[in-house]
Design a protein around this motif. Structure first.
Motif, mmCIF file in Angstrom:
data_model
loop_
_atom_site.group_PDB
_atom_site.id
_atom_site.type_symbol
_atom_site.label_atom_id
_atom_site.label_comp_id
_atom_site.label_asym_id
_atom_site.label_seq_id
_atom_site.Cartn_x
_atom_site.Cartn_y
_atom_site.Cartn_z
ATOM 1 N N GLU A 76 24.182 -52.513 2.751
ATOM 2 C CA GLU A 76 24.399 -51.256 3.478
ATOM 3 C C GLU A 76 23.899 -50.073 2.666
ATOM 4 O O GLU A 76 23.287 -49.147 3.206
ATOM 5 N N PHE A 77 24.157 -50.091 1.356
ATOM 6 C CA PHE A 77 23.698 -48.981 0.518
ATOM 7 C C PHE A 77 22.180 -48.965 0.389
ATOM 8 O O PHE A 77 21.564 -47.902 0.298
ATOM 9 N N THR A 78 21.573 -50.142 0.392
ATOM 10 C CA THR A 78 20.114 -50.214 0.300
ATOM 11 C C THR A 78 19.463 -49.465 1.459
ATOM 12 O O THR A 78 18.378 -48.884 1.303
ATOM 13 N N ASP A 79 20.104 -49.451 2.600
ATOM 14 C CA ASP A 79 19.566 -48.721 3.750
ATOM 15 C C ASP A 79 19.443 -47.226 3.477
ATOM 16 O O ASP A 79 18.655 -46.533 4.133
ATOM 17 N N LEU A 80 20.210 -46.719 2.517
ATOM 18 C CA LEU A 80 20.179 -45.299 2.182
ATOM 19 C C LEU A 80 19.128 -44.963 1.131
ATOM 20 O O LEU A 80 18.788 -43.787 0.945
ATOM 21 N N ALA A 81 18.639 -45.981 0.429
ATOM 22 C CA ALA A 81 17.814 -45.757 -0.751
ATOM 23 C C ALA A 81 16.326 -45.661 -0.427
ATOM 24 O O ALA A 81 15.853 -46.190 0.583
ATOM 25 N N ALA A 82 15.592 -45.000 -1.323
ATOM 26 C CA ALA A 82 14.140 -44.902 -1.209
ATOM 27 C C ALA A 82 13.444 -46.029 -1.954
ATOM 28 O O ALA A 82 12.256 -46.286 -1.748
ATOM 29 N N ALA A 83 14.185 -46.694 -2.833
ATOM 30 C CA ALA A 83 13.646 -47.841 -3.577
ATOM 31 C C ALA A 83 14.812 -48.659 -4.100
ATOM 32 O O ALA A 83 15.928 -48.151 -4.257
ATOM 33 N N LEU A 84 14.541 -49.929 -4.378
ATOM 34 C CA LEU A 84 15.546 -50.866 -4.875
ATOM 35 C C LEU A 84 14.976 -51.583 -6.089
ATOM 36 O O LEU A 84 13.794 -51.930 -6.108
ATOM 37 N N THR A 85 15.812 -51.789 -7.115
ATOM 38 C CA THR A 85 15.396 -52.627 -8.238
ATOM 39 C C THR A 85 16.461 -53.690 -8.485
ATOM 40 O O THR A 85 17.662 -53.418 -8.378
ATOM 41 N N LEU A 86 16.012 -54.901 -8.806
ATOM 42 C CA LEU A 86 16.897 -56.031 -9.054
ATOM 43 C C LEU A 86 16.606 -56.589 -10.439
ATOM 44 O O LEU A 86 15.485 -57.004 -10.721
ATOM 45 N N ASN A 87 17.627 -56.625 -11.291
ATOM 46 C CA ASN A 87 17.491 -57.044 -12.683
ATOM 47 C C ASN A 87 18.515 -58.138 -12.947
ATOM 48 O O ASN A 87 19.715 -57.935 -12.748
ATOM 49 N N ILE A 88 18.059 -59.320 -13.398
ATOM 50 C CA ILE A 88 18.953 -60.475 -13.542
ATOM 51 C C ILE A 88 19.489 -60.627 -14.965
ATOM 52 O O ILE A 88 19.926 -61.707 -15.353
ATOM 53 N N GLY A 89 19.538 -59.535 -15.722
ATOM 54 C CA GLY A 89 19.937 -59.611 -17.128
ATOM 55 C C GLY A 89 21.328 -60.162 -17.348
ATOM 56 O O GLY A 89 21.540 -61.028 -18.196
ATOM 57 N N THR A 90 22.331 -59.651 -16.653
ATOM 58 C CA THR A 90 23.703 -60.176 -16.763
ATOM 59 C C THR A 90 24.082 -60.749 -15.405
ATOM 60 O O THR A 90 24.852 -60.168 -14.652
ATOM 61 N N LEU A 91 23.551 -61.899 -15.153
ATOM 62 C CA LEU A 91 23.592 -62.514 -13.828
ATOM 63 C C LEU A 91 24.935 -63.199 -13.565
ATOM 64 O O LEU A 91 25.564 -63.737 -14.473
ATOM 65 N N SER A 92 25.350 -63.174 -12.314
ATOM 66 C CA SER A 92 26.518 -63.934 -11.846
ATOM 67 C C SER A 92 26.233 -64.361 -10.418
ATOM 68 O O SER A 92 25.392 -63.756 -9.741
ATOM 69 N N PRO A 93 26.913 -65.391 -9.923
ATOM 70 C CA PRO A 93 26.673 -65.814 -8.540
ATOM 71 C C PRO A 93 26.911 -64.695 -7.525
ATOM 72 O O PRO A 93 26.161 -64.551 -6.558
ATOM 73 N N HIS A 94 27.946 -63.898 -7.746
ATOM 74 C CA HIS A 94 28.251 -62.817 -6.802
ATOM 75 C C HIS A 94 27.152 -61.759 -6.839
ATOM 76 O O HIS A 94 26.740 -61.239 -5.788
ATOM 77 N N TRP A 95 26.684 -61.420 -8.039
ATOM 78 C CA TRP A 95 25.604 -60.431 -8.146
ATOM 79 C C TRP A 95 24.320 -60.970 -7.528
ATOM 80 O O TRP A 95 23.574 -60.233 -6.889
ATOM 81 N N LEU A 96 24.043 -62.256 -7.736
ATOM 82 C CA LEU A 96 22.839 -62.834 -7.150
ATOM 83 C C LEU A 96 22.895 -62.767 -5.622
ATOM 84 O O LEU A 96 21.895 -62.449 -4.973
#
Length: 272
Positions: free
Chosen positions: A54-74
Protein backbone atom coordinates in the motif's frame (compact mmCIF):
# COMPACT_ATOMS: atom_id res chain seq x y z
CA UNK A 1 28.60 9.64 -23.46
CA UNK A 2 27.46 12.94 -24.89
CA UNK A 3 23.78 12.42 -24.04
CA UNK A 4 24.42 11.90 -20.32
CA UNK A 5 23.66 14.96 -18.24
CA UNK A 6 23.84 14.18 -14.51
CA UNK A 7 22.97 17.78 -13.70
CA UNK A 8 19.51 17.44 -15.23
CA UNK A 9 18.90 14.26 -13.25
CA UNK A 10 19.98 15.94 -10.02
CA UNK A 11 17.85 18.99 -10.78
CA UNK A 12 14.84 16.73 -11.38
CA UNK A 13 15.35 15.05 -8.00
CA UNK A 14 15.59 18.38 -6.21
CA UNK A 15 12.63 19.84 -8.05
CA UNK A 16 10.34 16.88 -7.35
CA UNK A 17 11.64 15.64 -3.95
CA UNK A 18 10.72 12.03 -4.82
CA UNK A 19 9.48 9.79 -2.05
CA UNK A 20 11.81 6.76 -2.09
CA UNK A 21 10.43 3.71 -0.27
CA UNK A 22 13.31 1.59 1.06
CA UNK A 23 12.89 -1.89 2.46
CA UNK A 24 16.49 -2.04 3.55
CA UNK A 25 18.63 -3.54 6.29
CA UNK A 26 18.80 -2.46 9.93
CA UNK A 27 22.37 -1.20 9.63
CA UNK A 28 21.71 0.98 6.59
CA UNK A 29 18.58 2.89 7.59
CA UNK A 30 20.02 6.02 9.28
CA UNK A 31 22.81 6.71 6.80
CA UNK A 32 20.62 5.88 3.81
CA UNK A 33 17.92 8.25 5.03
CA UNK A 34 20.45 11.02 5.63
CA UNK A 35 22.02 10.53 2.19
CA UNK A 36 18.65 10.80 0.46
CA UNK A 37 17.74 13.89 2.46
CA UNK A 38 21.10 15.50 1.62
CA UNK A 39 20.56 14.75 -2.05
CA UNK A 40 17.10 16.32 -2.01
CA UNK A 41 14.87 13.23 -1.95
CA UNK A 42 12.43 12.08 0.73
CA UNK A 43 13.22 8.68 2.34
CA UNK A 44 10.81 6.21 3.94
CA UNK A 45 11.53 2.82 5.51
CA UNK A 46 8.33 0.75 5.64
CA UNK A 47 8.90 -2.95 6.30
CA UNK A 48 5.69 -4.50 7.60
CA UNK A 49 4.07 -6.76 5.06
CA UNK A 50 0.68 -5.45 6.14
CA UNK A 51 1.44 -2.03 4.61
CA UNK A 52 4.46 -2.41 2.29
CA UNK A 53 2.46 -2.73 -0.92
CA UNK A 54 0.00 0.00 0.00
CA UNK A 55 2.82 2.41 0.83
CA UNK A 56 4.60 1.58 -2.42
CA UNK A 57 1.61 3.04 -4.24
CA UNK A 58 2.54 6.41 -2.72
CA UNK A 59 6.22 6.29 -3.64
CA UNK A 60 8.11 7.56 -6.68
CA UNK A 61 10.67 4.75 -6.39
CA UNK A 62 11.25 1.56 -4.39
CA UNK A 63 14.48 -0.09 -3.26
CA UNK A 64 14.82 -3.62 -1.87
CA UNK A 65 17.92 -4.60 0.12
CA UNK A 66 18.32 -8.15 1.49
CA UNK A 67 21.09 -7.32 3.98
CA UNK A 68 19.22 -8.30 7.17
CA UNK A 69 16.77 -10.68 5.61
CA UNK A 70 13.85 -12.46 7.28
CA UNK A 71 10.92 -14.43 5.85
CA UNK A 72 8.48 -11.67 6.80
CA UNK A 73 10.64 -8.97 5.20
CA UNK A 74 11.06 -11.08 2.07
CA UNK A 75 7.29 -11.41 1.78
CA UNK A 76 6.96 -7.63 2.19
CA UNK A 77 9.58 -7.11 -0.53
CA UNK A 78 7.68 -9.43 -2.84
CA UNK A 79 4.43 -7.55 -2.24
CA UNK A 80 6.10 -4.16 -2.70
CA UNK A 81 7.79 -5.17 -5.95
CA UNK A 82 4.50 -6.43 -7.35
CA UNK A 83 2.82 -3.17 -6.34
CA UNK A 84 5.59 -1.17 -8.03
CA UNK A 85 5.21 -3.21 -11.21
CA UNK A 86 1.46 -2.61 -11.21
CA UNK A 87 1.91 1.16 -11.13
CA UNK A 88 5.04 1.39 -13.27
CA UNK A 89 7.11 2.61 -10.33
CA UNK A 90 10.86 2.02 -10.82
CA UNK A 91 12.51 -0.25 -8.27
CA UNK A 92 16.05 -1.29 -7.43
CA UNK A 93 17.27 -4.64 -6.13
CA UNK A 94 20.32 -4.65 -3.84
CA UNK A 95 21.28 -8.34 -3.49
CA UNK A 96 23.49 -8.04 -0.40
CA UNK A 97 25.57 -11.20 0.18
CA UNK A 98 23.21 -13.05 -2.16
CA UNK A 99 25.58 -15.97 -2.61
CA UNK A 100 26.31 -16.53 1.08
CA UNK A 101 23.42 -18.85 2.01
CA UNK A 102 20.69 -20.88 0.38
CA UNK A 103 18.01 -18.56 1.81
CA UNK A 104 19.69 -15.56 0.21
CA UNK A 105 20.11 -17.32 -3.12
CA UNK A 106 16.43 -18.22 -3.07
CA UNK A 107 15.45 -14.65 -2.12
CA UNK A 108 17.64 -13.15 -4.83
CA UNK A 109 16.17 -15.40 -7.51
CA UNK A 110 12.63 -14.73 -6.29
CA UNK A 111 13.04 -10.94 -6.41
CA UNK A 112 14.97 -11.02 -9.67
CA UNK A 113 12.07 -12.89 -11.29
CA UNK A 114 9.80 -9.92 -10.46
CA UNK A 115 11.72 -7.70 -12.92
CA UNK A 116 13.60 -4.91 -11.15
CA UNK A 117 14.28 -1.71 -13.05
CA UNK A 118 17.87 -1.76 -11.82
CA UNK A 119 20.18 -4.01 -9.82
CA UNK A 120 23.07 -2.59 -7.79
CA UNK A 121 25.65 -4.75 -6.09
CA UNK A 122 29.34 -5.47 -5.76
CA UNK A 123 31.07 -7.76 -8.23
CA UNK A 124 30.70 -10.93 -6.16
CA UNK A 125 26.99 -10.28 -5.62
CA UNK A 126 26.37 -9.72 -9.33
CA UNK A 127 28.32 -12.87 -10.21
CA UNK A 128 26.29 -14.87 -7.69
CA UNK A 129 22.97 -13.41 -8.84
CA UNK A 130 23.90 -14.31 -12.42
CA UNK A 131 24.92 -17.78 -11.19
CA UNK A 132 28.48 -17.30 -12.37
CA UNK A 133 30.30 -17.07 -9.04
CA UNK A 134 30.35 -18.10 -5.40
CA UNK A 135 29.24 -14.79 -3.93
CA UNK A 136 32.27 -13.36 -2.12
CA UNK A 137 32.95 -13.37 1.62
CA UNK A 138 29.69 -12.43 3.31
CA UNK A 139 28.92 -8.83 2.37
CA UNK A 140 32.48 -8.26 1.09
CA UNK A 141 33.37 -8.65 -2.56
CA UNK A 142 36.28 -10.89 -3.50
CA UNK A 143 35.99 -9.96 -7.19
CA UNK A 144 36.55 -6.81 -9.26
CA UNK A 145 33.98 -5.02 -11.37
CA UNK A 146 35.93 -5.92 -14.51
CA UNK A 147 35.75 -9.62 -13.63
CA UNK A 148 31.96 -9.33 -13.41
CA UNK A 149 31.53 -7.52 -16.73
CA UNK A 150 30.35 -10.51 -18.75
CA UNK A 151 28.04 -11.62 -15.96
CA UNK A 152 26.58 -8.11 -15.65
CA UNK A 153 25.88 -7.87 -19.37
CA UNK A 154 24.29 -11.33 -19.40
CA UNK A 155 22.22 -10.52 -16.30
CA UNK A 156 21.00 -7.28 -17.85
CA UNK A 157 19.98 -9.05 -21.06
CA UNK A 158 18.25 -11.89 -19.24
CA UNK A 159 16.42 -9.74 -16.69
CA UNK A 160 15.77 -6.54 -18.63
CA UNK A 161 17.24 -4.56 -15.73
CA UNK A 162 20.03 -2.02 -15.71
CA UNK A 163 22.89 -3.65 -13.79
CA UNK A 164 25.36 -1.55 -11.78
CA UNK A 165 28.49 -3.23 -10.45
CA UNK A 166 30.19 -0.99 -7.90
CA UNK A 167 33.81 -1.10 -6.80
CA UNK A 168 37.02 0.83 -7.42
CA UNK A 169 35.67 1.36 -10.94
CA UNK A 170 31.90 1.15 -11.32
CA UNK A 171 30.30 -0.57 -14.30
CA UNK A 172 26.75 0.01 -15.57
CA UNK A 173 25.08 -1.89 -18.40
CA UNK A 174 21.65 -2.43 -19.88
CA UNK A 175 22.92 -5.35 -21.97
CA UNK A 176 23.55 -3.08 -24.97
CA UNK A 177 25.36 -0.06 -23.56
CA UNK A 178 28.24 -0.24 -21.09
CA UNK A 179 29.49 2.67 -18.97
CA UNK A 180 32.42 2.77 -16.58
CA UNK A 181 32.50 5.35 -13.80
CA UNK A 182 35.71 6.26 -12.02
CA UNK A 183 36.29 8.48 -9.02
CA UNK A 184 35.20 8.16 -5.43
CA UNK A 185 37.71 7.76 -2.61
CA UNK A 186 39.53 4.87 -0.85
CA UNK A 187 37.74 5.67 2.41
CA UNK A 188 34.34 4.86 0.93
CA UNK A 189 34.56 1.09 1.67
CA UNK A 190 35.51 1.96 5.26
CA UNK A 191 32.11 3.54 5.97
CA UNK A 192 29.38 0.99 6.56
CA UNK A 193 26.30 1.01 4.28
CA UNK A 194 27.68 3.60 1.87
CA UNK A 195 26.84 1.14 -0.91
CA UNK A 196 23.36 0.56 0.51
CA UNK A 197 22.79 4.31 0.51
CA UNK A 198 23.86 4.43 -3.12
CA UNK A 199 21.01 2.06 -3.93
CA UNK A 200 18.63 4.67 -2.52
CA UNK A 201 20.29 7.38 -4.61
CA UNK A 202 19.87 5.25 -7.73
CA UNK A 203 16.19 4.92 -6.85
CA UNK A 204 15.86 8.69 -6.49
CA UNK A 205 17.54 9.28 -9.87
CA UNK A 206 15.30 6.67 -11.53
CA UNK A 207 12.14 8.46 -10.40
CA UNK A 208 10.74 10.31 -13.38
CA UNK A 209 13.65 9.33 -15.64
CA UNK A 210 13.04 8.47 -19.28
CA UNK A 211 16.21 6.36 -19.60
CA UNK A 212 16.99 4.07 -16.66
CA UNK A 213 20.51 3.38 -17.92
CA UNK A 214 21.45 7.06 -18.08
CA UNK A 215 19.79 7.78 -14.74
CA UNK A 216 21.78 4.99 -13.08
CA UNK A 217 25.07 6.20 -14.58
CA UNK A 218 24.25 9.74 -13.47
CA UNK A 219 23.59 8.53 -9.90
CA UNK A 220 26.93 6.71 -9.74
CA UNK A 221 28.78 9.68 -11.23
CA UNK A 222 27.23 12.03 -8.66
CA UNK A 223 28.16 9.63 -5.87
CA UNK A 224 31.74 9.44 -7.13
CA UNK A 225 32.04 13.23 -7.18
CA UNK A 226 30.70 13.44 -3.63
CA UNK A 227 33.23 10.82 -2.52
CA UNK A 228 36.13 12.71 -4.08
CA UNK A 229 34.97 15.94 -2.49
CA UNK A 230 34.61 14.37 0.96
CA UNK A 231 38.02 12.77 0.72
CA UNK A 232 39.76 16.12 0.41
CA UNK A 233 38.97 17.06 4.01
CA UNK A 234 38.35 13.76 5.82
CA UNK A 235 40.90 12.50 8.33
CA UNK A 236 39.37 9.03 8.57
CA UNK A 237 36.12 7.07 8.17
CA UNK A 238 34.22 9.03 10.82
CA UNK A 239 34.89 12.47 9.40
CA UNK A 240 34.48 11.09 5.89
CA UNK A 241 30.89 10.01 6.60
CA UNK A 242 29.99 13.53 7.73
CA UNK A 243 31.89 15.17 4.87
CA UNK A 244 30.21 12.85 2.38
CA UNK A 245 26.72 13.92 3.43
CA UNK A 246 27.81 17.55 3.13
CA UNK A 247 29.25 16.84 -0.33
CA UNK A 248 25.98 15.26 -1.49
CA UNK A 249 24.13 18.33 -0.26
CA UNK A 250 26.56 20.65 -2.06
CA UNK A 251 26.40 18.92 -5.46
CA UNK A 252 25.62 21.44 -8.18
CA UNK A 253 26.15 22.20 -11.85
CA UNK A 254 29.81 23.15 -11.42
CA UNK A 255 30.82 20.12 -9.36
CA UNK A 256 29.04 17.65 -11.66
CA UNK A 257 29.61 19.07 -15.14
CA UNK A 258 33.27 19.99 -15.08
CA UNK A 259 34.85 16.59 -14.30
CA UNK A 260 32.31 14.40 -16.11
CA UNK A 261 34.34 13.85 -19.27
CA UNK A 262 37.21 12.45 -17.21
CA UNK A 263 34.95 10.24 -15.12
CA UNK A 264 32.57 8.35 -17.43
CA UNK A 265 33.39 6.27 -20.48
CA UNK A 266 30.84 4.54 -22.71
CA UNK A 267 31.23 1.36 -24.71
CA UNK A 268 28.82 -0.66 -26.87
CA UNK A 269 28.63 -4.37 -26.15
CA UNK A 270 28.38 -6.92 -28.92
CA UNK A 271 24.94 -8.09 -29.91
CA UNK A 272 23.91 -11.40 -28.32
Amino acid sequence: MQSLDPVSHLERVRATTPLVHNITNHVAMPFMANALLALGASPAMIHAREEAAEFTDLAAALTLNIGTLSPHWLAAMDDAARAANATGTPWVLDPVAVGATGFRREAGARLLALGPTAIRGNASEILALARQGGGGRGVDSTDTADSAERAAVALARDSGAVVAVTGEVDLVTDGRRLAKVTGGHPLMPRVTTLGCALTGVVGAFLSGAEDAFEATVAALAAYAVAGETAGRTAAGPGSFAVAFLDALYALDTATLSRPLADRVSLELTDAP
